[in-house]
Scaffold this motif. Sequence first.
Motif, short mmCIF file in Angstrom:
data_model
loop_
_atom_site.label_atom_id
_atom_site.label_comp_id
_atom_site.label_asym_id
_atom_site.label_seq_id
_atom_site.Cartn_x
_atom_site.Cartn_y
_atom_site.Cartn_z
N PHE A 61 35.76 39.22 40.78
CA PHE A 61 34.85 38.09 40.85
C PHE A 61 35.41 36.95 41.68
O PHE A 61 34.66 36.20 42.29
CB PHE A 61 34.39 37.64 39.46
CG PHE A 61 33.32 38.53 38.92
CD1 PHE A 61 32.01 38.43 39.36
CD2 PHE A 61 33.62 39.51 38.00
CE1 PHE A 61 31.02 39.27 38.90
CE2 PHE A 61 32.64 40.36 37.52
CZ PHE A 61 31.34 40.25 37.97
N CYS A 62 36.72 36.82 41.73
CA CYS A 62 37.32 35.82 42.63
C CYS A 62 36.98 36.17 44.08
O CYS A 62 36.57 35.30 44.86
CB CYS A 62 38.84 35.77 42.44
SG CYS A 62 39.35 35.12 40.84
N VAL A 63 37.11 37.43 44.42
CA VAL A 63 36.79 37.88 45.78
C VAL A 63 35.30 37.70 46.05
O VAL A 63 34.90 37.23 47.13
CB VAL A 63 37.25 39.33 46.00
CG1 VAL A 63 36.77 39.86 47.35
CG2 VAL A 63 38.77 39.43 45.91
N LYS A 64 34.46 38.03 45.07
CA LYS A 64 33.01 37.86 45.25
C LYS A 64 32.66 36.40 45.47
O LYS A 64 31.84 36.08 46.33
CB LYS A 64 32.24 38.39 44.03
CG LYS A 64 32.17 39.88 44.00
CD LYS A 64 31.36 40.36 42.81
CE LYS A 64 31.41 41.87 42.78
NZ LYS A 64 30.36 42.46 41.99
N GLU A 65 33.26 35.50 44.70
CA GLU A 65 32.95 34.08 44.86
C GLU A 65 33.31 33.59 46.26
O GLU A 65 32.55 32.85 46.88
CB GLU A 65 33.65 33.25 43.78
CG GLU A 65 33.05 33.44 42.42
CD GLU A 65 33.82 32.79 41.30
OE1 GLU A 65 34.95 32.28 41.54
OE2 GLU A 65 33.31 32.78 40.17
N LEU A 66 34.46 34.01 46.79
CA LEU A 66 34.82 33.62 48.15
C LEU A 66 33.89 34.27 49.17
O LEU A 66 33.54 33.65 50.18
CB LEU A 66 36.27 33.97 48.44
CG LEU A 66 37.31 33.08 47.78
CD1 LEU A 66 38.72 33.53 48.14
CD2 LEU A 66 37.12 31.62 48.18
N SER A 67 33.48 35.49 48.91
CA SER A 67 32.52 36.16 49.81
C SER A 67 31.20 35.40 49.83
O SER A 67 30.61 35.20 50.89
CB SER A 67 32.28 37.60 49.36
OG SER A 67 33.46 38.35 49.43
N ALA A 84 44.93 38.53 50.61
CA ALA A 84 43.47 38.49 50.70
C ALA A 84 42.99 39.75 51.42
O ALA A 84 43.66 40.24 52.33
CB ALA A 84 43.03 37.25 51.47
N PRO A 85 41.81 40.25 51.04
CA PRO A 85 41.24 41.36 51.81
C PRO A 85 41.05 40.93 53.26
O PRO A 85 40.85 39.74 53.54
CB PRO A 85 39.89 41.61 51.13
CG PRO A 85 39.92 40.88 49.84
CD PRO A 85 40.96 39.81 49.96
N GLY A 86 41.11 41.86 54.16
CA GLY A 86 41.02 41.55 55.59
C GLY A 86 39.85 40.66 55.95
O GLY A 86 39.99 39.73 56.75
N GLN A 146 43.17 40.33 43.41
CA GLN A 146 42.91 41.57 42.67
C GLN A 146 41.74 41.40 41.73
O GLN A 146 41.27 42.37 41.16
CB GLN A 146 44.14 41.97 41.85
CG GLN A 146 45.23 42.61 42.65
CD GLN A 146 46.39 43.03 41.76
OE1 GLN A 146 46.79 42.32 40.84
NE2 GLN A 146 46.94 44.19 42.05
N ARG A 147 41.29 40.19 41.54
CA ARG A 147 40.21 39.90 40.60
C ARG A 147 38.88 39.99 41.34
O ARG A 147 38.58 39.17 42.21
CB ARG A 147 40.42 38.53 39.98
CG ARG A 147 41.78 38.48 39.25
CD ARG A 147 42.06 37.15 38.67
NE ARG A 147 41.08 36.91 37.61
CZ ARG A 147 40.99 35.76 36.96
NH1 ARG A 147 41.78 34.77 37.26
NH2 ARG A 147 40.08 35.61 36.02
N ILE A 196 41.80 28.19 43.45
CA ILE A 196 43.17 27.96 43.01
C ILE A 196 43.85 29.32 42.94
O ILE A 196 43.57 30.13 42.06
CB ILE A 196 43.21 27.23 41.66
CG1 ILE A 196 42.46 25.89 41.76
CG2 ILE A 196 44.66 27.03 41.21
CD1 ILE A 196 42.31 25.16 40.45
N LEU A 197 44.73 29.57 43.90
CA LEU A 197 45.36 30.88 44.00
C LEU A 197 46.36 31.14 42.89
O LEU A 197 47.00 30.22 42.38
CB LEU A 197 46.07 31.02 45.35
CG LEU A 197 45.19 31.01 46.60
CD1 LEU A 197 46.06 31.20 47.84
CD2 LEU A 197 44.14 32.10 46.53
N SER A 198 46.47 32.40 42.53
CA SER A 198 47.52 32.90 41.64
C SER A 198 48.08 34.15 42.32
O SER A 198 47.53 34.62 43.32
CB SER A 198 46.93 33.27 40.27
OG SER A 198 46.03 34.36 40.39
#
Length: 118
Positions: A52-58, A98-100, A49-50, A42-44
Motif C-alpha cells: 500500500f505504500c507503493v500504491k499510494e506513491l503510484s 524503490a521499484p524502478g 516492500q509494503r 516517511i521512509l523506513s
Amino acid sequence: AVDLWSSLRAAGDEVWLDVKMDERDEEAMERGLQASKAVVCILSKSYFQRPFCVKELSWACKYDKPVIICVPSELKGFIGEFGGQPPKGAGTAMVVAAPGFLRGLMKIDIMTLDRSGN
C-alpha cells in the motif's frame, strides 16, 4: 507518521492519514490521496516492500501530486540505496530500493527528519 499527522492537525491543517480513515479499503485510500494537495512519504528500511505504500506513491504520480519524501536521520546514509544505487563499499543492501517506476521520485530534494531534540 501519526505524530506528524497530530502536529499538523493541532496547527489547524487539514490532514489525511490512511490509518486514521473511517474506511480503510483500497478505493477509499485512493480517493483520500486523490483529494490531497500533497503526499508526505516517511521512509523506513522496508517501506518499498509494503504494497500500500507503493500504491499510494503510484497514485500520487497518477494524480500529479507533489511528493515530500522524508528520511529518518538514522537512514540518511542510505538515500542512494532507496533510489536503486548499489550499497556503499559493495556491501549488503540495508534498505529496500524503490521499484524502478518510482525511482524518479528519489531524484528530488529529500528532507531529513531529525526529532532528536524532542
